[in-house]
Scaffold this active site. Structure first.
Site, PDB file in Angstrom:
ATOM      1  N   PHE A 248     -16.389  17.954 -17.029  1.00  0.00           N
ATOM      2  CA  PHE A 248     -17.661  18.504 -17.944  1.00  0.00           C
ATOM      3  C   PHE A 248     -17.680  17.620 -19.226  1.00  0.00           C
ATOM      4  CE2 PHE A 248     -14.110  21.173 -19.815  1.00  0.00           C
ATOM      5  CZ  PHE A 248     -14.303  20.965 -21.115  1.00  0.00           C
TER       6      PHE A 248
ATOM      7  N   LYS B 209     -19.742  14.753  -7.020  1.00  0.00           N
ATOM      8  CA  LYS B 209     -19.701  16.112  -7.613  1.00  0.00           C
ATOM      9  C   LYS B 209     -19.473  16.405  -9.119  1.00  0.00           C
ATOM     10  CE  LYS B 209     -17.387  19.541  -8.136  1.00  0.00           C
ATOM     11  NZ  LYS B 209     -17.440  20.300  -9.364  1.00  0.00           N
TER      12      LYS B 209
ATOM     13  N   SER C 125      -8.173  17.613 -15.530  1.00  0.00           N
ATOM     14  CA  SER C 125      -6.761  18.218 -15.940  1.00  0.00           C
ATOM     15  C   SER C 125      -5.625  17.585 -15.121  1.00  0.00           C
ATOM     16  CB  SER C 125      -6.853  19.814 -16.119  1.00  0.00           C
ATOM     17  OG  SER C 125      -6.596  20.179 -14.783  1.00  0.00           O
TER      18      SER C 125
ATOM     19  N   CYS D 236     -10.469  13.646 -23.244  1.00  0.00           N
ATOM     20  CA  CYS D 236      -9.089  13.256 -22.719  1.00  0.00           C
ATOM     21  C   CYS D 236      -8.251  12.245 -23.808  1.00  0.00           C
ATOM     22  CB  CYS D 236      -9.139  12.698 -21.336  1.00  0.00           C
ATOM     23  SG  CYS D 236     -10.060  11.063 -20.820  1.00  0.00           S
TER      24      CYS D 236
END
Length: 498
Positions: free
Chosen positions: A150, A174, A227, A282
């Site tokens: 996201f 996706k 993650s 990140c």
């Protein structure tokens, strides 16, 4: 509410009836702005089948034609980048200047993919044996899946999709169900640029869609960003089903500040890298390692800058930091602030309860600064993915390096110093995949590759750049002998590349 967000399959919005759907929120208000269809097994099969059917023609499309399409896409993306930035801000919450920067970095990767004709050159050895030539060719894999997070709904898909398509693959993308509209916008631009139907498909949803791609035998490779626990799951599940996988995981990025550093530069960098995009990066700096004796002065400078940040709706030009992406994520990040207080860290700036004029109901958490954090605290150990910056004190260079290297993550790190010798030593000794010297967020340019070490990467290939092209192709070596020459007849026309 603006309506329904459907899958994009075989060159058009998918007309099927969705059995499941999810809400897409405006993070600045907390209001539902759309409903997004969630894929079930039938939708996964439809997307993969469309990509599989499109593959033979696309892999046989000339490099010249693929390159022209990619240049056309680049021009469309550049012309409509402001529109895409607004879409990103409305669903993610980051300020529009940050969204614009995300798209600018995405365009770098598209431009790299425009060089496919050069990047896909093989090798050739004439007369390797008497009358025998040997050469290598790079060929596409087939259908590949891209699962994106996201926090960068435009940039991360464009880390992978252009390279995969330029190499001759077909793609099922996706995106995150939290901010899905950017992916559809990108698919529409590709179609406008001339990409044939079925070459790029967008599949929305949750774990059902992810598992469908991981388990489908027609999907040959998976690119993932998210993650670390999910990256590990994607890698283990995908490889168990015989797929090539690159899975980029989480991070706990450190910024080491030596005593000889320019502290104003370091403080500016810590705030910019710690709180840009509300810390939902990140590559965000989440730990500042202050090497004695600069800790007190550095913390004071960081706190001074934090208190001046303007937090508000990302669509407002005056806003410097927007909200968190969802209510659930807001609650999670705030729980870490509370845990930091309970564990004894010094809360220098508290972002809880921040007041933002006219934005009741948004997912607001202001910039938060902890000092004197120790490695056993959860605010140090875990990837928080929010606007929480922790300062750890170190007695010298060696303890600072030991601290960074002991961390299970190895995505990015930075060193701030005026000593070239220290910088050279640091870049050699640090066990991290991406290193910045007086650069707080060392994201490589598009013609290098992005990726960390240790628990920040599962698989052998980093994202985009040379390793991206390598990931999306497999090499074939041909050994040939031709006893007699052939003759094609006379043609005085100028040779054309079609």
């Amino acid at each position: 509410m603006t309506g329904r967000i459907s899958h994009w399959i075989d060159g058009k919005p998918y007309a099927g009836v969705a059995e499941r759907a999810g809400d897409v929120f405006d993070p600045a208000t907390g209001q539902v702005r759309a409903r997004v269809d969630f894929a079930g097994p039938d939708e996964v099969d439809a997307a993969v089948t469309a990509a599989k059917n499109a593959f033979p023609a696309w892999r046989n499309t000339s490099l010249a034609a693929r390159t022209r399409m990619m240049f056309a896409f680049r021009e469309l993306l550049s012309a409509r980048k402001d529109e895409l930035a607004k879409i990103v801000t409305s669903e993610h919450g980051k300020v529009e200047s940050d969204a614009a920067g995300e798209i600018a970095r995405a365009i770098e990767n598209v431009e790299y993919a425009c060089g496919a004709a050069q990047l896909l050159k093989g090798g050739f050895s004439e007369q390797a044996s008497t009358g025998v030539d040997v050469y290598s060719i790079a060929q596409p894999l087939g259908v590949v899946g891209v699962i994106s997070p996201f926090n960068f709904p435009a940039m991360v898909p464009l880390w992978f999709v252009p390279n995969a398509i330029a190499c001759g693959n077909t793609v099922v993308l996706k995106p995150s169900e939290k901010d899905p509209s950017a992916a559809n916008f990108i698919a529409e631009l590709f179609a406008e640029a001339g990409l044939p139907a079925g070459v790029l498909n967008v599949l929305h949803g949750d774990k059902v869609a992810v598992d469908g791609l991981l388990e489908n035998p027609d999907v040959k490779a998976i690119s993932f960003v998210g993650s670390t626990p999910i990256a590990r799951y994607v890698y283990e599940t995908g490889t168990r089903h015989g797929k090539r996988v690159q899975a980029l995981g989480g991070a706990k990025n450190h910024m080491v500040v030596l005593p000889d550093a320019d502290l104003d530069l370091a403080a500016d960098a810590a705030v910019s890298a710690g709180f840009g995009s509300a810390g939902e990066r990140c590559m965000a700096v989440s730990v500042v390692v202050a090497v004695d004796p600069v800790g007190d002065e550095l913390v004071a400078k960081i706190a001074e800058r934090i208190r001046k940040l303007r937090v508000g709706d990302g669509r407002r030009p005056e806003s410097e930091m927007g909200p968190l992406v969802t209510a659930a994520h807001h609650a999670r990040v705030q729980s870490y602030v509370e845990a930091g207080v309970e564990s004894g860290a010094e809360l220098v700036v508290d972002g809880r309860g921040i007041e933002v004029d006219g934005e009741d109901g948004g997912y607001w958490l202001g910039p938060t600064l902890f000092d004197r954090v120790s490695p056993e605290m959860s605010i140090y150990r875990d990837e928080i993915f929010g606007p929480v910056l922790s300062v750890v004190r170190a007695e010298g260079y060696e303890p600072a390096v030991e601290l960074v290297n002991a961390n299970p993550y190895g995505n990015g790190t930075a060193l701030f110093t005026s000593d070239g010798g220290a910088a050279r030593r640091f870049q050699n000794e640090i066990e991290v995949g991406m290193v910045g010297v007086n650069v707080p967020i060392p994201v490589p340019v598009g013609y290098y590759s992005f990726g960390g070490w240790k628990d920040s990467l599962f698989g052998d290939s980093h994202a985009y750049g040379p390793e991206g092209f390598h990931f999306f192709t497999r090499t074939k070596v041909v050994t040939s002998r031709w006893p007699d020459p052939s003759h094609g007849g006379v043609n005085l026309g100028f040779p054309r590349n079609t």
